[in-house]
Design a protein around this motif. Structure first.
Motif, mmCIF file in Angstrom:
data_model
loop_
_atom_site.group_PDB
_atom_site.id
_atom_site.type_symbol
_atom_site.label_atom_id
_atom_site.label_comp_id
_atom_site.label_asym_id
_atom_site.label_seq_id
_atom_site.Cartn_x
_atom_site.Cartn_y
_atom_site.Cartn_z
ATOM 1 N N GLU A 188 -55.512 -49.878 -32.446
ATOM 2 C CA GLU A 188 -55.779 -48.576 -33.063
ATOM 3 C C GLU A 188 -54.485 -47.830 -33.378
ATOM 4 O O GLU A 188 -54.385 -47.143 -34.398
ATOM 5 N N SER A 189 -53.492 -47.971 -32.524
ATOM 6 C CA SER A 189 -52.194 -47.346 -32.807
ATOM 7 C C SER A 189 -51.562 -47.986 -34.036
ATOM 8 O O SER A 189 -51.022 -47.290 -34.910
ATOM 9 N N ARG A 191 -53.153 -49.483 -36.431
ATOM 10 C CA ARG A 191 -53.962 -49.092 -37.592
ATOM 11 C C ARG A 191 -53.478 -47.748 -38.148
ATOM 12 O O ARG A 191 -53.340 -47.576 -39.366
ATOM 13 N N THR A 192 -53.210 -46.790 -37.252
ATOM 14 C CA THR A 192 -52.740 -45.479 -37.690
ATOM 15 C C THR A 192 -51.375 -45.570 -38.356
ATOM 16 O O THR A 192 -51.122 -44.943 -39.387
ATOM 17 N N LEU A 193 -50.478 -46.354 -37.783
ATOM 18 C CA LEU A 193 -49.128 -46.472 -38.330
ATOM 19 C C LEU A 193 -49.107 -47.140 -39.700
ATOM 20 O O LEU A 193 -48.230 -46.843 -40.523
ATOM 21 N N THR A 194 -50.041 -48.037 -39.967
ATOM 22 C CA THR A 194 -49.999 -48.822 -41.197
ATOM 23 C C THR A 194 -51.025 -48.363 -42.229
ATOM 24 O O THR A 194 -51.124 -48.955 -43.301
ATOM 25 N N ALA A 195 -51.781 -47.310 -41.912
ATOM 26 C CA ALA A 195 -52.790 -46.820 -42.862
ATOM 27 C C ALA A 195 -52.131 -46.454 -44.189
ATOM 28 O O ALA A 195 -51.142 -45.723 -44.228
ATOM 29 N N ARG A 405 -48.349 -44.007 -28.418
ATOM 30 C CA ARG A 405 -49.419 -44.799 -27.807
ATOM 31 C C ARG A 405 -49.137 -46.297 -27.910
ATOM 32 O O ARG A 405 -49.448 -47.060 -26.995
ATOM 33 N N LEU A 406 -48.573 -46.709 -29.047
ATOM 34 C CA LEU A 406 -48.288 -48.127 -29.251
ATOM 35 C C LEU A 406 -47.214 -48.623 -28.287
ATOM 36 O O LEU A 406 -47.342 -49.697 -27.685
ATOM 37 N N MET A 407 -46.159 -47.826 -28.129
ATOM 38 C CA MET A 407 -45.032 -48.256 -27.308
ATOM 39 C C MET A 407 -45.321 -47.945 -25.844
ATOM 40 O O MET A 407 -45.520 -46.787 -25.471
ATOM 41 N N LEU A 419 -45.370 -55.144 -33.252
ATOM 42 C CA LEU A 419 -46.196 -54.324 -34.130
ATOM 43 C C LEU A 419 -45.424 -53.141 -34.693
ATOM 44 O O LEU A 419 -45.592 -52.778 -35.859
ATOM 45 N N LEU A 420 -44.564 -52.529 -33.878
ATOM 46 C CA LEU A 420 -43.773 -51.416 -34.386
ATOM 47 C C LEU A 420 -42.861 -51.878 -35.518
ATOM 48 O O LEU A 420 -42.782 -51.228 -36.572
#
Length: 532
Positions: A188-189, A191-195, A405-407, A419-420
């Protein structure tokens, strides 16, 4: 705190320490050849069980030797916060692990228990392990130690190190053990970063070190493909753990891991280590040569990206926010110059090891650290997160929160790092742009075995040697011979070895400087075996 010493004595009888074995707590816990470790696991189980009982929360144990060979194993101890064991407890765990007799062990354990007060709620220890064949038995020894001091045990089986840290954190918040929560948070993190961004028109080639990361990434492949990220996995469990593969091998050897020498030119590639808490990237030039993008380059990419997000946030968002990068002596001098001079960010240097860099990064509102070996993360102060959460919705603010949230906020996480970096590369920074941020000074790392690593003591964040007498003068004399030369020698945090780092204006000079410093160390510090 009350202990049933009779029960402890009975349990300890099954886990007798080898007489000549003196385990030493390194930068990330204990590591040794696996057959030596049952007593260490049992004793560490008792210690972390006492800690869990004293705080009334869950603590953790990760059974792993990270990037070490498959025949080794070890453990990492995890606080209720999800972070690594606080340094003030390292002396306690070392005393327990090294106790020569049963009576010494019981006396040390009882003395520690007397300083603690049991919480009203029962303590729990969550145990995970990597894919090593010795892991299950060693986890059982640890569980026996936890039970011997009256704490509860939850064995979650095979997990990555960052997953275990995340699980401890989330259990203490929500009191559930759910692996899917870890995956959902990542997805989900991301998804938000790559939207709204376009996926890269090529797969991400990932060397999994034949470790636990392969099994976890395989579970994520279908969901990530739906989000536009195609993973192509190599060394995914068919071969020997960490053998000619994995982040440590790729970073230190500066060469392609097994099975990846024929990746396409300009392919985006990454390598994680055996317990998936390190990641480095690499690619192939037109002439077939290898190009490394190590932890320094990941930190620089993250810094560029976060500075951009802050600049795009509503006016005033960045006011008063301290952003800094924490490095170790292994950081390439070119990266330090880029971050400090071109990005204008604070750079601090600490001793090698996550427990040092993580602590220093917490001093910033946004603290970025990636050791050269690829272990790192991005930390956000809770006060900054609250400030961002209270703001009106804004794409850049939402992405800053998604990064937090991702990290993993407790420890480095190779999957988070993968992912980052993919998200940043989708945001308009190409792989070529990333490579061109700065040009590394050529460097070389060497490791040599010594009879006793403790003869070397260091200062200035391990960049200079205090003892033995004359060693630093000899290193300085060697460095002075080479243009842009820099070198240091430091004792390993996990084994009786010394690690040498050198950089200079050319690769030939860096190699020669590293060999010269290694020779000095060999002669002055009790080198064992063949010279390098």
């Amino acid at each position: 705190m009350q202990l049933d010493l009779a029960a402890v004595r009975a349990a300890a009888a099954s886990y007798v320490k080898p007489e000549s074995f003196r385990p030493s707590y390194g930068t990330a816990g204990f590591r040794a050849e696996a057959s030596l470790l049952p007593s260490t696991m049992f004793r560490c189980g008792m210690l972390i069980g006492l800690k869990a009982r004293s705080c009334g929360q869950a603590c953790g144990v990760m059974v792993t030797a990270s990037h070490n060979p498959e025949q080794d194993n070890g453990l990492k101890l995890v606080e209720a916060s999800g972070e690594m064991l606080e340094q003030s407890w390292e002396a306690h765990v070392t005393q327990l692990a090294q106790a020569q007799t049963e009576e010494q062990l019981l006396q040390a354990l009882a003395a520690l228990a007397e300083t603690l007060q049991a919480a009203e709620t029962p303590g729990r220890v969550i145990i995970g392990r990597d894919t090593r064949t010795s892991g299950a038995d060693l986890a059982a020894a640890c569980s026996a130690g936890v039970a011997a001091v009256g704490a509860q045990v939850s064995d979650i089986g095979m997990a990555t190190t960052p997953e275990l840290h995340f699980t401890v954190q989330t259990f203490n918040r929500y009191h559930t053990l759910d692996e899917q929560a870890y995956f959902t948070n990542l997805l989900e993190s991301f998804r938000t970063l790559t939207a709204g961004s376009h996926s890269l028109q090529q797969p991400l080639h990932v060397d999994c070190a034949n470790g636990i990361g392969a099994f976890k990434l395989q579970q994520l492949v279908p969901q990530l493909q739906k989000l536009g990220l195609q993973l192509q996995l190599y060394n995914a469990g068919q071969g020997r753990l960490n053998h000619e593969c994995g982040a440590d091998y790729v970073q230190k050897e500066q060469s392609f891991p097994a099975g990846m020498g024929d990746v396409p030119t300009d392919a985006c590639c990454a390598s994680i280590d055996g317990d998936a808490d390190r990641v480095v990237f690499f690619t192939k030039r037109q002439d077939g040569s290898f190009v490394l993008l190590d932890g320094d380059k990941i930190a620089a990419l993250a810094a560029v990206y976060l500075r951009r997000l802050l600049s795009l946030a509503p006016p005033g968002t960045a006011d008063g926010i301290s952003t800094g990068v924490v490095q170790t002596a292994y950081a390439n001098g070119a990266s330090t110059h880029f971050i400090a001079e071109q990005l204008g960010l604070q750079v601090r240097c600490t001793n090698t090891g996550v427990k040092y860099v993580h602590h220093e990064a917490k001093a910033f509102d946004i603290g970025i650290y990636f050791e050269s070996n690829g272990h790192g993360t991005v930390l956000f102060k809770p006060s900054l997160l609250q400030r961002l959460q209270d703001m009106d919705e804004n794409v850049s603010v939402m992405q800053l929160l998604a990064v937090s949230r991702l990290m993993n906020q407790a420890v480095g996480d190779a999957i988070s790092g993968l992912l980052l970096c993919d998200a940043v590369l989708r945001s308009g920074t190409s792989l070529a742009d990333w490579q061109a941020l700065y040009t590394d000074l050529p460097s070389r790392q060497l490791k040599l075995v010594v009879s006793d690593r403790t003869v070397i003591t260091t200062t200035d964040a391990e960049r200079r040697c205090l003892t033995p007498a004359g060693l630093q003068d000899a290193i300085d004399a060697a460095v002075a011979k080479y243009e842009s030369g820099r070198a240091f020698a430091r004792p390993s945090g996990t084994e009786d070895a010394v690690r040498v780092y050198a950089e200079a204006a050319s690769q030939e000079s860096a190699d020669a400087l590293a060999r010269e410093v290694a020779s000095v160390v060999y002669d002055r510090c009790g080198g064992v075996g063949n010279r390098l």
